[in-house]
Design a protein around this motif. Structure first.
Motif, PDB file in Angstrom:
ATOM      1  N   VAL A  91       0.554  -1.226   0.129  1.00  0.00           N
ATOM      2  CA  VAL A  91      -0.549  -0.247   0.340  1.00  0.00           C
ATOM      3  C   VAL A  91       0.727   0.872  -0.012  1.00  0.00           C
ATOM      4  CG1 VAL A  91      -1.518   1.732   1.644  1.00  0.00           C
ATOM      5  CG2 VAL A  91      -2.090  -0.825   1.065  1.00  0.00           C
ATOM      6  N   LEU A  92       0.799   2.074  -1.005  1.00  0.00           N
ATOM      7  CA  LEU A  92       1.215   3.083  -1.062  1.00  0.00           C
ATOM      8  C   LEU A  92       0.161   4.821  -0.519  1.00  0.00           C
ATOM      9  CD1 LEU A  92       4.080   5.483  -1.770  1.00  0.00           C
ATOM     10  CD2 LEU A  92       2.369   5.541  -3.983  1.00  0.00           C
ATOM     11  N   LEU A  93      -0.337   5.192   0.303  1.00  0.00           N
ATOM     12  CA  LEU A  93      -0.269   5.991   1.113  1.00  0.00           C
ATOM     13  C   LEU A  93      -0.400   6.789   1.239  1.00  0.00           C
ATOM     14  CD1 LEU A  93      -0.253   6.013   3.955  1.00  0.00           C
ATOM     15  CD2 LEU A  93      -1.720   4.478   4.135  1.00  0.00           C
ATOM     16  N   GLU A  94      -1.024   8.825   1.616  1.00  0.00           N
ATOM     17  CA  GLU A  94      -0.207   9.883   1.459  1.00  0.00           C
ATOM     18  C   GLU A  94      -0.858  10.079   3.529  1.00  0.00           C
ATOM     19  OE1 GLU A  94      -1.129  12.175  -1.040  1.00  0.00           O
ATOM     20  OE2 GLU A  94      -2.889  13.222   0.273  1.00  0.00           O
ATOM     21  N   VAL A  95       0.018  10.615   4.263  1.00  0.00           N
ATOM     22  CA  VAL A  95      -1.035  11.231   5.707  1.00  0.00           C
ATOM     23  C   VAL A  95      -1.530  12.428   5.974  1.00  0.00           C
ATOM     24  CG1 VAL A  95      -1.315  10.874   7.994  1.00  0.00           C
ATOM     25  CG2 VAL A  95      -0.807   9.039   6.680  1.00  0.00           C
ATOM     26  N   ASP A  96      -1.871  13.222   6.576  1.00  0.00           N
ATOM     27  CA  ASP A  96      -1.640  14.834   6.412  1.00  0.00           C
ATOM     28  C   ASP A  96      -1.803  14.759   8.139  1.00  0.00           C
ATOM     29  OD1 ASP A  96      -3.363  17.496   6.804  1.00  0.00           O
ATOM     30  OD2 ASP A  96      -4.252  17.357   5.222  1.00  0.00           O
ATOM     31  N   VAL A  97      -0.818  14.999   8.244  1.00  0.00           N
ATOM     32  CA  VAL A  97      -0.179  15.575  10.217  1.00  0.00           C
ATOM     33  C   VAL A  97      -1.057  16.147  10.023  1.00  0.00           C
ATOM     34  CG1 VAL A  97       1.790  14.508   9.381  1.00  0.00           C
ATOM     35  CG2 VAL A  97       1.964  16.492   8.877  1.00  0.00           C
ATOM     36  N   GLU A  98      -1.171  17.070   9.572  1.00  0.00           N
ATOM     37  CA  GLU A  98      -2.288  18.302  10.709  1.00  0.00           C
ATOM     38  C   GLU A  98      -3.849  17.222  11.113  1.00  0.00           C
ATOM     39  OE1 GLU A  98      -2.634  21.991   8.289  1.00  0.00           O
ATOM     40  OE2 GLU A  98      -0.506  22.081   8.830  1.00  0.00           O
ATOM     41  N   THR A  99      -4.272  16.550  10.333  1.00  0.00           N
ATOM     42  CA  THR A  99      -5.174  16.564  10.766  1.00  0.00           C
ATOM     43  C   THR A  99      -6.141  14.850  10.744  1.00  0.00           C
ATOM     44  OG1 THR A  99      -6.072  15.391   8.136  1.00  0.00           O
ATOM     45  CG2 THR A  99      -6.323  18.255   8.813  1.00  0.00           C
ATOM     46  N   GLY A 100      -4.413  13.900  10.979  1.00  0.00           N
ATOM     47  CA  GLY A 100      -4.509  12.504  10.598  1.00  0.00           C
ATOM     48  C   GLY A 100      -5.311  11.633   9.230  1.00  0.00           C
ATOM     49  N   GLU A 101      -5.408  12.778   9.023  1.00  0.00           N
ATOM     50  CA  GLU A 101      -6.163  11.492   7.396  1.00  0.00           C
ATOM     51  C   GLU A 101      -5.358  11.067   6.526  1.00  0.00           C
ATOM     52  OE1 GLU A 101     -10.098  14.497   6.201  1.00  0.00           O
ATOM     53  OE2 GLU A 101      -8.515  15.632   6.298  1.00  0.00           O
ATOM     54  N   THR A 102      -6.101  10.311   6.471  1.00  0.00           N
ATOM     55  CA  THR A 102      -5.280   9.059   5.327  1.00  0.00           C
ATOM     56  C   THR A 102      -5.940   8.533   4.099  1.00  0.00           C
ATOM     57  OG1 THR A 102      -4.455   8.054   7.357  1.00  0.00           O
ATOM     58  CG2 THR A 102      -4.428   6.388   5.374  1.00  0.00           C
ATOM     59  N   LYS A 103      -4.846   8.847   2.859  1.00  0.00           N
ATOM     60  CA  LYS A 103      -5.308   8.633   1.588  1.00  0.00           C
ATOM     61  C   LYS A 103      -4.774   7.452   1.249  1.00  0.00           C
ATOM     62  CE  LYS A 103      -7.118  10.878  -2.710  1.00  0.00           C
ATOM     63  NZ  LYS A 103      -8.360  10.426  -2.666  1.00  0.00           N
ATOM     64  N   ILE A 104      -5.142   6.634   0.238  1.00  0.00           N
ATOM     65  CA  ILE A 104      -4.206   5.191  -0.281  1.00  0.00           C
ATOM     66  C   ILE A 104      -4.003   5.593  -1.606  1.00  0.00           C
ATOM     67  CG2 ILE A 104      -4.729   3.065  -0.849  1.00  0.00           C
ATOM     68  CD1 ILE A 104      -6.547   2.515   1.572  1.00  0.00           C
ATOM     69  N   LEU A 105      -3.422   5.688  -1.987  1.00  0.00           N
ATOM     70  CA  LEU A 105      -2.370   5.982  -3.916  1.00  0.00           C
ATOM     71  C   LEU A 105      -2.733   5.205  -4.568  1.00  0.00           C
ATOM     72  CD1 LEU A 105       0.207   8.572  -2.458  1.00  0.00           C
ATOM     73  CD2 LEU A 105      -1.921   9.110  -3.086  1.00  0.00           C
ATOM     74  N   LYS A 106      -2.388   4.339  -3.876  1.00  0.00           N
ATOM     75  CA  LYS A 106      -2.006   2.964  -4.618  1.00  0.00           C
ATOM     76  C   LYS A 106      -2.260   1.841  -4.062  1.00  0.00           C
ATOM     77  CE  LYS A 106       0.821   1.176  -8.750  1.00  0.00           C
ATOM     78  NZ  LYS A 106       1.521   1.475  -9.820  1.00  0.00           N
ATOM     79  N   LEU A 107      -2.688   0.330  -4.887  1.00  0.00           N
ATOM     80  CA  LEU A 107      -2.301  -0.442  -3.794  1.00  0.00           C
ATOM     81  C   LEU A 107      -2.215  -1.417  -4.436  1.00  0.00           C
ATOM     82  CD1 LEU A 107      -5.025  -2.201  -1.464  1.00  0.00           C
ATOM     83  CD2 LEU A 107      -4.402  -3.523  -3.092  1.00  0.00           C
ATOM     84  N   TRP A 108      -1.569  -2.652  -4.041  1.00  0.00           N
ATOM     85  CA  TRP A 108      -0.935  -4.275  -5.118  1.00  0.00           C
ATOM     86  C   TRP A 108      -1.324  -5.482  -4.270  1.00  0.00           C
ATOM     87  CZ3 TRP A 108       2.144   0.128  -4.290  1.00  0.00           C
ATOM     88  CH2 TRP A 108       3.405   0.984  -5.437  1.00  0.00           C
ATOM     89  N   THR A 109      -1.910  -5.984  -5.328  1.00  0.00           N
ATOM     90  CA  THR A 109      -2.461  -6.897  -4.553  1.00  0.00           C
ATOM     91  C   THR A 109      -1.918  -8.563  -5.569  1.00  0.00           C
ATOM     92  OG1 THR A 109      -4.406  -8.698  -3.225  1.00  0.00           O
ATOM     93  CG2 THR A 109      -5.078  -6.978  -5.161  1.00  0.00           C
ATOM     94  N   ALA A 110      -1.628  -9.642  -4.554  1.00  0.00           N
ATOM     95  CA  ALA A 110      -1.219 -10.801  -5.364  1.00  0.00           C
ATOM     96  C   ALA A 110      -1.598 -12.108  -4.206  1.00  0.00           C
ATOM     97  CB  ALA A 110       0.070 -11.211  -5.792  1.00  0.00           C
ATOM     98  N   GLN A 111      -2.997 -12.988  -4.884  1.00  0.00           N
ATOM     99  CA  GLN A 111      -3.269 -13.776  -4.501  1.00  0.00           C
ATOM    100  C   GLN A 111      -3.313 -15.002  -5.383  1.00  0.00           C
ATOM    101  OE1 GLN A 111      -5.343 -11.038  -4.546  1.00  0.00           O
ATOM    102  NE2 GLN A 111      -5.081 -11.179  -7.005  1.00  0.00           N
ATOM    103  N   ASP A 112      -3.527 -16.313  -5.414  1.00  0.00           N
ATOM    104  CA  ASP A 112      -2.981 -17.136  -4.844  1.00  0.00           C
ATOM    105  C   ASP A 112      -4.448 -18.313  -5.227  1.00  0.00           C
ATOM    106  OD1 ASP A 112      -2.576 -20.551  -5.493  1.00  0.00           O
ATOM    107  OD2 ASP A 112      -1.382 -20.851  -3.948  1.00  0.00           O
ATOM    108  N   CYS A 113      -5.372 -18.026  -5.947  1.00  0.00           N
ATOM    109  CA  CYS A 113      -6.146 -18.851  -5.887  1.00  0.00           C
ATOM    110  C   CYS A 113      -6.244 -20.000  -6.300  1.00  0.00           C
ATOM    111  CB  CYS A 113      -7.760 -18.235  -6.661  1.00  0.00           C
ATOM    112  SG  CYS A 113      -6.513 -17.488  -8.285  1.00  0.00           S
TER     113      CYS A 113
END
Length: 768
Positions: free
Chosen positions: A625-647
């Protein structure tokens, strides 16, 4: 930074290991993406759900709920309610032949008896049945109940102490429902061998299932005299014996019909309306309809179990795990439901998909006066994964080691001994998932050494950037000695020439929106070499289709898929025999009952050591997960997510991708915002307006999903399960990214803006 954003969501496939032949015939069979067989009517708004049914002469029901989480019921007076215009009957415990029920243990009452006590606000006092919905609702307010209030126990850590108020005194002198322990190796020696030891305390929250369709249904007596219920359920055949017990009738006299289901995620494993409708129809001999409001579905049905976990992990300076010690306390709420089996699952997952030579695990589930907690997607594994992956990331930081590298040193492979002392079955694909995620997310590999990509520290004075990683595993199918099985019947209808014209697949797998019936049709198409458009799957009616068990534990593709596979083979064999004998039969019936015990028998925990063969099969997922955190408000926003699953093997790639996206959505909510809040046993969360689940704006701006196929030789075409697994690593990957961005660990879920802001302020004050 902008170059990796706003590229949308992409799905890729990576095949490793051998694959069975006979696929890719472009007939809608295995490995192809087709339109789900129920997609068109749902998309057109023509899908018929339980609340859409209306029968001639139908009555309407409404429930009288407890006013308190813990109180003695001194008296119940239904006089005024019964006299209200339009009311036909006020049902109470006296109308129920056998008033107790439950999944694991009958500790719940259909209606609370005067003289007994309520144990949560979700307890039912009575149910009003009237000519109109409005009359039933109004009359509920006229049922007069006198209570004697009792102390409320809402924290399981307090509830398990000696001398605590007992929620169920009839069950003994403790609120502890079940205890499990695992002892492996020598825990003291293991920590003595460690160069680094990490200790932490983690808590996870109650999470609401938030399915769109509220609990609803219609009960009636059919033309054969059977008590029939049209309802959304995950386990229709398993509901029958429970209802038959309540009504004190034979199971053949109970019948369930499952039309379209508007989501479940574990929330329809317990009976919510089924037994109430059955009782009403049984007593009144008229159709009765019951539809919960959104508030009732939110407040009075079960949620994910909150966990309290104390963890201690040790590793050498080379990054090899030496010891893991875990204490887990699960809040069951007022009733057992499936808490015992959930605890079994969580305990077996306590150390993660890692080789651990020395382990000490203690877990328990505890009664409280909170609303009952129950099965939810992941079934104990998400809570465990949050803790063990936080520990792995903290070990990596303490050792100055890359998080991929420390995992690769310790991850399980085929034949490695798992936490409970048995070798892992063939098909362990966890390393493949981690490798694919790491490479896609920018890690560099040099032999056994891994190097993380450099990410910008910030994009503005108040925004900090972080990259986090996590991996996990979960069982497929029922476990711990249960003989998980499913039966299928395949009917072949022949042309005069003897060629197959069409086929009907009968299997009692409840389709909750995940495409189970479509996948079974595709398996049949592959075996029969028949276009999938020539295969039909009838509406799930327990009188017409065989047992397939619950649609849970990511098991239907594996278990029912094997059953359909075998039934198709049986039908083809009979067809060949028919053609040889020239009997001219135009219909062939194939049957098969698949038992997991025949391929991989499991066993229950040994009392003192916890040694056992826990699970039939496993699925694996890794995420970054790549994300940004606003240190003034504590808000978190996910910029990019990579997922690999073995099915194992994708039966339908598009449906796999849909399950992955849905699981990630639930994982984001679990990690950042979702929380069902109660105060002293009283729900403060009353509906969707007060429950913060992710919208499209909260999801990753970009997601890359890689489907890895490491076949399980016992699965149909090598398939495992995938529905739950991509949920597990999301929350701990988010926490790792928040730590890299801000330097603080969030050990309590969810990582709301307020919680992140508070931790940042604590850190700042400690540095002053």
């Amino acid at each position: 930074m902008k170059s990796i954003l706003h590229e949308g969501w992409s799905f890729e496939g990576i095949v490793t290991g051998s694959q069975q032949s006979g696929m890719g015939k472009r007939n809608g069979g295995v490995g192809e993406s087709i339109i789900k067989i129920d997609a068109a009517p749902k998309a057109r708004g023509e899908g018929i759900y339980p609340q859409d049914f209306n029968l001639e002469g139908q009555l309407y029901a409404s429930v009288v709920w407890s006013q308190y989480p813990h109180a003695k019921v001194c008296s119940i007076d239904i006089t005024k309610a019964a006299a209200y215009p339009g009311v036909v009957k006020v049902l109470t415990a006296g109308d129920v032949p056998e008033n107790s029920y439950g999944i694991n243990f009958p500790d719940q009452s259909v209606f609370v008896v005067a003289g007994d006590k309520v144990r949560s606000v979700a307890d039912r006092i009575a149910m009003v049945v009237a000519e109109t919905h409005e009359a039933a609702r109004e009359a509920c307010g006229l049922v007069e109940v006198k209570y004697e209030l009792l102390p409320v126990v809402s924290d399981p850590r307090e509830a398990m102490k000696d001398g605590s108020i007992l929620i169920h005194p009839e069950r003994g002198d403790t609120n502890i429902i079940d205890k499990i322990k695992i002892r492996r190796g020598d825990i003291q020696t293991g920590f003595e061998e460690a160069d680094v030891v990490v200790e932490s305390y983690y808590t996870t929250q109650a999470q609401e299932h938030a399915y769109m369709q509220p609990d609803a249904g219609v009960g009636y007596i059919d033309d054969k005299g059977r008590v029939t219920v049209i309802v959304a359920t995950q386990a229709p055949h398993d509901d029958i014996p429970k209802i038959a017990r309540i009504l004190q009738v034979e199971e053949k006299d109970v019948h369930l019909v499952v039309p379209a289901v508007g989501g479940a995620f574990g929330g329809r494993e317990d009976m919510q309306t089924h037994h109430l409708l059955a009782v009403a129809a049984f007593v009144l001999r008229r159709p009765v309809k019951l539809v919960f409001s959104r508030e009732e579905t939110t407040m009075f049905t079960g949620h994910r179990h909150p966990f309290y976990m104390r963890c201690k992990s040790g590793a050498t300076r080379e990054g090899m795990l030496t010891a893991v010690e875990v204490e887990m306390i699960a809040d069951a709420g007022a009733y057992i439901s499936s808490s015992i089996w959930m605890l079994n699952n969580a305990t077996s997952n306590a150390a993660g998909p890692y080789k651990v030579p020395n382990a000490k695990i203690d877990s328990c589930a505890v009664y409280t006066n909170n609303v009952m907690n129950m099965a939810m997607r992941g079934f104990g594994a998400p809570q465990a994964a949050f803790a063990y992956e936080m520990q792995m990331n903290k070990l990596a930081v303490a050792l100055g080691m890359d998080p991929v590298e420390i995992r690769m040193k310790n991850l399980l492979e085929d034949g490695d001994i798992c936490l409970t002392g048995k070798p892992m079955p063939e098909g362990v694909g966890v390393k493949e998932t981690l490798k694919e995620v790491a490479l896609k997310a920018g890690w560099k590999q040099n032999g056994t050494h891994w190097e993380a990509p450099q990410v910008p520290v910030s994009i503005s004075p108040e925004k900090r950037i972080g990259l986090g990683l996590s991996t996990s595993y979960k069982n497929v199918g029922f476990s711990f000695g249960m003989d998980d099985y499913s039966k299928a019947i395949v009917e072949l209808y022949l042309q005069e020439s003897g060629q197959i014209d069409r086929a009907v697949v009968k299997c009692g797998a409840s389709d909750l929106g995940m495409g189970a019936q479509t996948a079974l049709a595709q398996i049949a198409a592959e075996i029969l070499d028949l276009n999938v458009t020539k295969i039909s799957v009838p509406v799930l009616d327990t009188a017409d289709v065989p047992y397939a068990g619950s649609s849970s534990a990511s098991r239907q593709t594996y278990t029912s898929g094997n059953a359909v596979y075998g039934a198709c083979q049986d039908a083809v064999k009979k067809l060949q025999q028919t053609l040889r004998d020239e009997t001219g039969e135009l219909k062939i019936i194939g049957e098969y009952e698949f038992h997991t015990s025949a391929v991989r028998p499991t066993s229950y925990y040994a009392p003192e050591t916890g040694e056992c063969e826990p699970h039939v099969s496993y699925g694996y997922t890794s995420q970054a997960v790549l994300l940004e955190v606003d240190v003034e408000t504590g808000e978190t926003k996910i910029l990019k997510l990579w997922t690999a699953q073995d099915c194992g093997k994708m039966i339908d790639p598009a449906m796999v991708n849909g399950q992955v996206a849905g699981a990630v959505h639930m994982g984001v909510g679990y990690g950042l915002m979702e929380e069902f809040i109660q105060h002293e046993g009283v729900p403060q969360t009353r509906g969707f307006s007060q429950y913060m689940f992710p919208t499209v704006l909260d999801m990753p701006e970009e997601m890359v999903s890689i489907n890895v196929e490491v076949p399980d030789p016992t699965g149909p075409f090598g398939a495992k399960g995938v529905a739950e697994m991509p949920l597990l690593p999301t929350a701990p990957a988010i926490m790792a990214a928040i730590h890299q961005a801000t330097g603080v660990w969030i050990d309590t879920l969810p990582a709301t803006a307020e919680r992140v802001w508070s931790r940042l302020n604590e850190k700042e004050k400690s540095q002053e």
